[in-house]
Design an enzyme around this catalytic site. Sequence first.
Site, PDB file in Angstrom:
ATOM      1  N   GLN A 103      -2.731   2.676   9.739  1.00  0.00           N
ATOM      2  CA  GLN A 103      -1.402   2.725   9.132  1.00  0.00           C
ATOM      3  C   GLN A 103      -0.431   3.554   9.976  1.00  0.00           C
ATOM      4  O   GLN A 103       0.776   3.299   9.973  1.00  0.00           O
ATOM      5  CB  GLN A 103      -1.476   3.322   7.722  1.00  0.00           C
ATOM      6  CG  GLN A 103      -2.194   2.470   6.702  1.00  0.00           C
ATOM      7  CD  GLN A 103      -3.653   2.821   6.585  1.00  0.00           C
ATOM      8  OE1 GLN A 103      -4.291   3.230   7.565  1.00  0.00           O
ATOM      9  NE2 GLN A 103      -4.217   2.682   5.399  1.00  0.00           N
TER      10      GLN A 103
ATOM     11  N   ASP B 106      -1.976  10.968  -2.537  1.00  0.00           N
ATOM     12  CA  ASP B 106      -2.299   9.905  -3.506  1.00  0.00           C
ATOM     13  C   ASP B 106      -2.528  10.458  -4.900  1.00  0.00           C
ATOM     14  O   ASP B 106      -2.296   9.777  -5.901  1.00  0.00           O
ATOM     15  CB  ASP B 106      -3.511   9.117  -3.036  1.00  0.00           C
ATOM     16  CG  ASP B 106      -3.106   8.216  -1.884  1.00  0.00           C
ATOM     17  OD1 ASP B 106      -3.016   8.720  -0.749  1.00  0.00           O
ATOM     18  OD2 ASP B 106      -2.810   7.038  -2.131  1.00  0.00           O
TER      19      ASP B 106
ATOM     20  N   ARG C 211       0.851  -1.192   0.000  1.00  0.00           N
ATOM     21  CA  ARG C 211       0.000   0.000   0.000  1.00  0.00           C
ATOM     22  C   ARG C 211       0.889   1.246   0.000  1.00  0.00           C
ATOM     23  O   ARG C 211       2.098   1.157   0.132  1.00  0.00           O
ATOM     24  CB  ARG C 211      -0.940   0.001   1.222  1.00  0.00           C
ATOM     25  CG  ARG C 211      -0.179  -0.309   2.502  1.00  0.00           C
ATOM     26  CD  ARG C 211      -0.595   0.452   3.677  1.00  0.00           C
ATOM     27  NE  ARG C 211      -0.503   1.870   3.515  1.00  0.00           N
ATOM     28  CZ  ARG C 211       0.626   2.584   3.665  1.00  0.00           C
ATOM     29  NH1 ARG C 211       1.787   2.004   3.920  1.00  0.00           N
ATOM     30  NH2 ARG C 211       0.600   3.883   3.522  1.00  0.00           N
TER      31      ARG C 211
HETATM   32  O1  MRU Z   1      -4.729   3.458   1.785  1.00  0.00           O
HETATM   33  P1  MRU Z   1      -3.244   3.642   1.810  1.00  0.00           P
HETATM   34  O2  MRU Z   1      -2.605   3.136   3.059  1.00  0.00           O
HETATM   35  O3  MRU Z   1      -2.588   3.128   0.556  1.00  0.00           O
HETATM   36  O4  MRU Z   1      -3.083   5.232   1.820  1.00  0.00           O
HETATM   37  C1  MRU Z   1      -1.817   5.775   1.780  1.00  0.00           C
HETATM   38  C2  MRU Z   1      -1.790   7.248   1.912  1.00  0.00           C
HETATM   39  O5  MRU Z   1      -2.795   7.895   1.987  1.00  0.00           O
HETATM   40  C3  MRU Z   1      -0.453   7.871   1.847  1.00  0.00           C
HETATM   41  O6  MRU Z   1      -0.424   9.059   2.593  1.00  0.00           O
HETATM   42  C4  MRU Z   1      -0.142   8.213   0.380  1.00  0.00           C
HETATM   43  O7  MRU Z   1      -0.315   7.086  -0.410  1.00  0.00           O
HETATM   44  C5  MRU Z   1       1.241   8.707   0.221  1.00  0.00           C
HETATM   45  S1  MRU Z   1       2.411   7.400   0.418  1.00  0.00           S
HETATM   46  C6  MRU Z   1       3.959   8.009   0.160  1.00  0.00           C
END
Ligand code: MRU
Length: 355
Positions: free
Chosen positions: A211, A252, A62
């Site tokens: 996370q 993202d 992820r």
């Molecule tokens: O759902 P996830 O855990 O993939 O979300 C990740 C995030 O929102 C992070 O902040 C984003 O991907 C940046 S990672 C360098």
Amino acid sequence: MFRLHHTAGTFTAVNPIQAVRWAPDCHAVRIIDQTALPERFIERDLRSLDDVCTAISSMAVRGAPAIGIAGALGLVASLGAYGDQTLDQLRARVAVHARRIVSTRPTAANLAWAVNAVAAEAGGPVASAADALQAMRDKAGALLADDIAMCRRIGELGEPLLADGARVLTHCNAGALATTGIGTALAPVYVAAEHGRRVSVLACETRPLLQGARLTAWELSRAGVPVRVITDGAAAGAMRDGRVDLVIVGADRIAANGDVANKIGTYALALASRHHGIPFYVAAPTSTFDVTIANGAAIPIEQRGRDEVARVAGRAIVPNDVPVDNPAFDVTPAELVTAIVSDRGIHHPPYRFDP
Ligand code: MRU
């Protein structure tokens, strides 16, 4: 990511972790299974299309840059399993596999960006399926190397934002586990720590999948960087109490006008930061920018399953007859973002990102 031993006032970098890489035979993608952390450190090899799609959608891998590279390497690995195939057969499979991988998670720009870049190699001037696969493998490897370099650059450019003693608040995990390098939001923290600067991190736990609590806390404490976990609801109070000097989060997808999609709860942090006069920074590589989208209203927001919210440790915490919303991301308007740190520089408002 590096383990930073604190020796006589300085940090020494040793023992990197790599969230996504080739398995030794290059026929599989090796990922750290992030669903098992922090209790267990497990690596898994993804070979088939199902392996790759399940790992991304279940969030075993992820973070926007990490899923981009996992998708890129995974596309190549999933096509290697067919043995003899004609160039036409390979090209048809590339289209099907790429579409399926890209559809696993819709919000992060990095996934489609990386997978489509690798898929495009099969349409180039190649003489055979084997040549096309080799070109795709080379491209995927180049994207991986670029991701590592972009993270390092973000760290170097962002480091001056952190004064000695800086207390950084972050959300979700935008560190080494979310990329193939030293992270995005956490990259300036790692570079500052490498340079002997005293920095500490307040990590929001990040409901519903935690996370921040599970991953950011794990990788920072492993690296020797002081970190403390708070509940998401405690962030505004910590700001009011003077415990936060700056906020740095990842992204993202960033639209042409600087609107930022990031983990759900980011928008609330940006609002609280503005109220308390605390700088709110976003750190992201070029691969996260989507200049085809004018503003955040056009960013697709992933809706995830009920059980992530309604169940904790196997127990129902929401009555069965009560509906649940589970958007995985929200959009922070550009006007709340103090600056965006990318591998190309530090961008200040008004933002206008061109192709
Ligand atoms: O759902 P996830 O855990 O993939 O979300 C990740 C995030 O929102 C992070 O902040 C984003 O991907 C940046 S990672 C360098």
